[in-house]
Design an enzyme around this catalytic site. Structure first.
Site, PDB file in Angstrom:
ATOM      1  N   LYS A 315     -29.959  89.118  54.658  1.00  0.00           N
ATOM      2  CA  LYS A 315     -30.865  89.054  55.802  1.00  0.00           C
ATOM      3  C   LYS A 315     -31.765  87.828  55.667  1.00  0.00           C
ATOM      4  O   LYS A 315     -32.153  87.443  54.573  1.00  0.00           O
ATOM      5  CB  LYS A 315     -31.729  90.320  55.901  1.00  0.00           C
ATOM      6  N   GLU A 321     -37.687  90.782  54.574  1.00  0.00           N
ATOM      7  CA  GLU A 321     -36.564  91.226  55.405  1.00  0.00           C
ATOM      8  C   GLU A 321     -35.426  91.794  54.563  1.00  0.00           C
ATOM      9  O   GLU A 321     -34.633  92.608  55.051  1.00  0.00           O
ATOM     10  CB  GLU A 321     -36.048  90.075  56.269  1.00  0.00           C
TER      11      GLU A 321
END
Length: 358
Positions: A315, A321
């Site tokens: 990601k 994230e």
């Protein structure tokens, strides 16, 4: 005055029914997003087996991954399946593409795979693909109807950036940039009796403004009311954000539309306030809370999907994230999480004491 045994038993049976409803609603309201942006994730069948072993009854996937769909056959897991943002232009301009999509990814798997919603895009409003969403929704709805599968609802997933005003919650309204698309989209979705999907993260609101938003307010741990909004009182940020969205939606279609929280979570590493302890606190409290509704819609469980099942090392951007997972890719838990709200956590023991005293 002595209490009649029959009256006592009636009260006890009423309590047991209430407990069953509360606990069942809380558990059934929770799903988990299965993101696949990692090169070290377990095979999809092992993932589905993990969901089943934890009694997670709902899953969101972001594209119609056929290996995942095959693994989901017969699992009794309700599924949100997404049309990725890079397919919105074709979906919105070519009705035959929607028909082919349904013929390829939905019909061969139904009803062995229990599709709950098809999400047309994720956080695409505002943005360059927003202009295609309404036509894509219409084309998908027609394709689903053509296939005789109208029980599958069609929607799109928005994020909090669509709001120009979010405080106080009763003043919630969409920005002009978002409203030019969302007003028609919401009207269409509502006319088909589908909910609006929304990604709601108290983490980002807190991280962006820790001066004005306290960590306990973001984590469901505030000891008292933080925000007074007319007759409504807010003890946690999640409720305030959801009700701000409800207020914005109500300005378009009134109060009969539901919102499903298609993502919510807290990162355990990689950035400000991203700790295992905070992530564990947030997600466990989220599970306990969503069966209760919000101040604007009390007692109505909020269907909610935690993001995400695994830490995903591909990601972007790197950092927080990649660290929203409940599990590491080796299927070991990042922290302990309880998908069944406990009676004590919901304040039920006090109710039991009252009945016993009665």
């Amino acid at each position: 005055m002595a209490t009649s045994p029959n009256l006592y038993m009636a009260a006890l049976f009423l309590l047991l029914g209430l407990l069953t409803a509360i606990l069942g609603t809380g558990a059934q309201s929770i799903g988990v997003c299965y993101g696949m942006l990692g090169n070290n994730l377990p095979p999809v069948q092992e993932v589905v087996d993990l969901y089943k072993s934890l009694n997670i009854q709902r899953m969101r996937i972001y594209d119609p991954n056929q290996a995942a769909l095959n693994a989901l056959r017969g699992s009794n897991i309700d599924v949100i399946v997404g049309v990725p943002n890079d397919k919105l232009q074709e979906m919105g301009t070519n009705p035959s593409y929607a028909n082919t999509w349904v013929d390829t990814y939905i019909k061969p798997y139904w009803p062995a795979v229990r599709f709950r919603y098809i999400a047309i895009g994720n956080e695409a409003i505002p943005g360059p693909n927003a202009q295609y969403i309404l036509n894509a929704l219409q084309n998908m709805y027609n394709a689903i109807a053509r296939a005789g599968l109208n029980q599958i609802k069609i929607s799109t997933a928005i994020h909090m950036a669509v709001l120009e005003i979010s405080y106080p919650p009763s003043h919630g309204s969409f920005s002009a940039e978002a409203a030019q698309y969302l007003n028609s989209i919401i009207s269409f979705i509502n006319s088909r009796q589908a909910p609006l999907l929304a990604n709601v993260y108290t983490y980002f609101s807190y991280a962006d403004n820790p001066r004005d938003i306290s960590l306990p307010y973001a984590l469901f741990t505030s000891p008292g009311v933080v925000v007074y909004d007319g007759s409504l009182q807010y003890q946690n940020l999640f409720d305030a954000m959801v009700d701000a969205l409800y207020s914005a939606v109500e300005r378009v279609v009134g109060s009969n539309m539901e919102i499903v929280i298609s993502e919510s979570g807290w990162p355990s590493a990689g950035g400000f306030a991203a700790t295992i302890g905070n992530a564990q606190t947030y997600n466990n409290n989220l599970i306990k809370h969503v069966g209760r509704g919000t101040p604007k819609r009390p007692g109505k469980a909020i269907e909610t999907y935690i993001f995400a099942m695994f830490n995903e090392n591909q990601k972007q951007p790197a950092g927080i994230e990649q660290n929203f997972g409940l599990f590491y890719p080796n299927k070991q838990p990042v922290y302990n999480i309880n998908f069944t709200p406990s009676m004590q956590d919901d304040g039920i023991f006090s109710i039991i004491s009252d009945v016993i005293s009665f």
